[in-house]
Design an enzyme around this catalytic site. Structure first.
Site, mmCIF file in Angstrom:
data_model
loop_
_atom_site.group_PDB
_atom_site.id
_atom_site.type_symbol
_atom_site.label_atom_id
_atom_site.label_comp_id
_atom_site.label_asym_id
_atom_site.label_seq_id
_atom_site.Cartn_x
_atom_site.Cartn_y
_atom_site.Cartn_z
ATOM 1 N N LYS A 136 0.808 -1.230 0.000
ATOM 2 C CA LYS A 136 0.000 0.000 0.000
ATOM 3 C C LYS A 136 0.842 1.282 0.000
ATOM 4 O O LYS A 136 0.479 2.261 -0.640
ATOM 5 C CB LYS A 136 -0.943 0.022 1.208
ATOM 6 C CG LYS A 136 -2.071 -1.002 1.132
ATOM 7 C CD LYS A 136 -2.972 -0.806 2.334
ATOM 8 C CE LYS A 136 -4.063 -1.836 2.407
ATOM 9 N NZ LYS A 136 -5.044 -1.515 3.448
ATOM 10 N N ASP A 146 -10.393 3.287 2.398
ATOM 11 C CA ASP A 146 -10.759 2.769 3.728
ATOM 12 C C ASP A 146 -11.563 3.802 4.520
ATOM 13 O O ASP A 146 -12.495 3.452 5.246
ATOM 14 C CB ASP A 146 -9.511 2.379 4.519
ATOM 15 C CG ASP A 146 -8.937 1.050 4.054
ATOM 16 O OD1 ASP A 146 -9.679 0.262 3.425
ATOM 17 O OD2 ASP A 146 -7.740 0.792 4.302
#
Ligand code: ATR
Length: 277
Positions: free
Chosen positions: A65, A102
């Site tokens: 990520k 997220d």
């Protein structure tokens, strides 16, 4: 025909193919979504070859990520806030774009399950100070919450997160996670405690405000020890599976051009898969 995938190392256990596969079928999209195991040594090469691989984009999971965030040419505010990207796509000019969905996933599901979460002007308590905590802290700050209380086992990590976000985030000792949260409007566990039943957060909900919403981002098992304990005290709860489903929405829209819906049918499909493992 559009193609997307999820990359990680390892990647076998990712539920993203089941989620996007459900939507591809539901909306009759001619496309595919697969999973690819990309070892750390190959990540930059992979990210540079999305177009030549015929991919519209991909989801990114552990441990890629942060690299995905650094490598992208265009980065949304959501990715800057977390310093990591979980969703990549190529824009019309072929530039690699990055977002972190997220924050969206967490806040969207909270709004579905507990739309009145901000009725009381009370602090929000967050357990943990990793990447997931960053995404959720950012979400509540953007929503205008005046005080976030951060509880983390390692104070150093909590201080680092708080200093990145400014004075509305206040660090409290880990041992005060119950006592320091009795007035909270929402309490969220972003640590890995409770994952697959390992460990316990030992929360004491006795003196909690009856309107407090208790939320866990761990979704294996679906009902974590924290959620069970909160329910036992009559508190409303928000499970972790919804965040996983909602964070997938923006990626699907970028790659396949349709904003998909998180349906009860999708929830039950993935829940059954979790329960079978
Ligand atoms: P993610 O990016 O998914 O949030 P992470 O960066 O590994 O994952 O963060 C894990 C979080 O769980 C951290 O806040 C970690 O606390 P430390 O910073 O003190 O390591 C927390 N955590 C993991 N195991 C824990 C345990 N047994 N007790 C308390 N906190 C724990």
């Amino acid at each position: 025909m559009k193609h997307a995938c999820v990359i990680g190392w390892p990647i076998e256990h990712s539920r993203s193919p089941a989620i996007h596969g459900y939507w591809l079928k539901r909306y009759g999209v001619e496309g595919s979504y697969t999973k690819r195991a990309v070892p750390p040594k190959d990540i930059e090469k992979f990210l540079g070859s999305l177009a030549s691989e015929g991919l519209a984009g991909c989801n990114v999971t552990i441990p890629h990520k942060e690299t995905a965030f650094r490598f992208a040419e265009v980065r949304e505010e959501s990715a800057f806030a977390v310093g990591a990207a979980n969703t990549l796509w190529l824009d019309a000019d072929g530039r690699l774009c990055a977002a972190n969905t997220d924050t969206y996933g967490y806040m969207a599901y909270l709004m579905v399950k507990a739309p009145d979460w901000r009725l009381r002007a009370a602090p929000v308590s967050i357990l943990g100070a990793g990447g997931a905590a960053r995404a959720i802290v950012y979400g509540f700050l953007e929503a205008g919450v005046r005080e976030i209380r951060l509880f983390n086992r390692s104070t150093e990590r909590a201080n680092a997160l708080a200093s990145a976000f400014g004075p509305r985030v206040k660090v409290h000792p880990w041992d005060e996670r119950s006592r320091g949260s009795t007035e909270a409007s929402v309490l969220i566990n972003t640590t890995s405690v409770g994952l697959k039943g390992a460990g316990t957060l030992d929360m004491d909900f006795t003196d909690f405000h009856p309107d407090c919403i208790v939320s866990d981002i761990v979704y294996v098992p679906l009902e974590t020890g924290l959620i069970r304990e909160a329910r036992r005290h009559g508190l409303r709860t928000v499970d972790g599976l919804g965040m996983l489903l909602h964070q997938a929405v923006p990626g699907f829209e970028k790659w396949f051009g349709i904003r998909p819906e998180v349906t009860v049918e999708l929830y039950n499909l993935i829940a059954a898969d979790i329960e079978a493992t």
